[in-house]
Design an enzyme around this catalytic site. Structure first.
Site, mmCIF file in Angstrom:
data_model
loop_
_atom_site.group_PDB
_atom_site.id
_atom_site.type_symbol
_atom_site.label_atom_id
_atom_site.label_comp_id
_atom_site.label_asym_id
_atom_site.label_seq_id
_atom_site.Cartn_x
_atom_site.Cartn_y
_atom_site.Cartn_z
ATOM 1 N N CYS A 160 0.743 -1.246 0.028
ATOM 2 C CA CYS A 160 0.029 0.104 0.084
ATOM 3 C C CYS A 160 0.988 1.271 -0.088
ATOM 4 C CB CYS A 160 -0.971 0.036 1.129
ATOM 5 S SG CYS A 160 -0.157 -0.001 2.753
ATOM 6 N N ASN A 204 2.222 1.422 4.302
ATOM 7 C CA ASN A 204 2.556 -0.053 4.999
ATOM 8 C C ASN A 204 2.343 0.204 6.683
ATOM 9 O OD1 ASN A 204 5.448 -2.013 5.519
ATOM 10 N ND2 ASN A 204 3.333 -2.541 5.110
ATOM 11 N N CYS A 253 -1.430 0.839 7.486
ATOM 12 C CA CYS A 253 -3.127 0.312 7.512
ATOM 13 C C CYS A 253 -3.195 -0.805 6.942
ATOM 14 C CB CYS A 253 -3.802 1.437 7.059
ATOM 15 S SG CYS A 253 -3.625 3.159 7.937
ATOM 16 N N ARG A 254 -3.166 -0.676 5.424
ATOM 17 C CA ARG A 254 -3.983 -1.707 4.541
ATOM 18 C C ARG A 254 -3.004 -3.020 4.309
ATOM 19 N NH1 ARG A 254 -5.279 2.106 -0.222
ATOM 20 N NH2 ARG A 254 -3.247 3.185 0.564
ATOM 21 N N ASP A 310 -8.143 3.750 1.039
ATOM 22 C CA ASP A 310 -7.103 4.100 1.958
ATOM 23 C C ASP A 310 -7.916 4.705 3.402
ATOM 24 O OD1 ASP A 310 -5.333 5.778 3.582
ATOM 25 O OD2 ASP A 310 -4.687 6.966 1.996
#
Ligand code: 4NP
Length: 155
Positions: A10, A13, A15-16, A126
């Site tokens: 993402c 690096n 959250c997702r 996001d």
């Protein structure tokens, strides 16, 4: 297909992609699968940081463990080392395509590419500036996509 190495990517690096790493490694372990999973960001701005506390909280409530995960940027060597490099959204995929040597372009794709609703739904939004609903949506999409990916890797 066994022994596959998968990198999920993402922007930050935090959250997702750490969520995808935590979910995938949990499901791979339950299925006793021989798969290596790592995550990285196209941006290095959160390098060394723990996953976002909102991701950890939302993931922990569904039984996922984020231990040992720290933000790192995508390295040139990743394009050689991994078999599959899956981006959370189209802008991160475009950035990977820009950086990836042509001989490894076949490894790149979107994390949601095996969802039944793909390509209508093709990005994990996001959640950074969203409320807790955004983090729940991230988990919903990642859980479904992880199941589909693990099935696709047996074909
Ligand atoms: P991620 O979320 O790409 O899912 O880790 C973000 C984290 C940080 C920022 C944006 C998105 N940021 O702008 O700092």
């Amino acid at each position: 297909m066994s022994g596959k190495k998968i990198l999920v990517v993402c922007l930050g690096n935090i959250c997702r992609s750490p969520t995808a790493q935590a979910v995938l490694r949990h499901k791979a372990l339950l299925q006793n699968r021989d798969i290596t999973i790592d995550s990285a960001g196209t941006s290095a701005s959160h390098k060394g940081a723990l996953p976002d506390s909102r991701s950890i909280r939302a993931g922990a409530a569904r039984g996922y463990n984020f231990s040992g995960l720290y933000s790192r940027p995508v390295f040139e060597q990743d394009f050689v080392n991994f078999d599959l490099i899956l981006a959370m959204d189209k802008s991160n995929l475009a950035e990977l395509r820009r950086r990836c040597p042509a001989e490894h372009h076949h490894k790149l794709g979107l994390f949601l590419q095996h969802l039944p609703d793909y390509p209508k739904i093709n990005e994990v939004p996001d959640p950074y500036y969203s409320g807790s609903q955004g983090f729940e949506l991230v988990l919903d999409l990642i859980e479904q996509a992880s199941e589909q990916l693990l099935i696709a890797l047996t074909r």
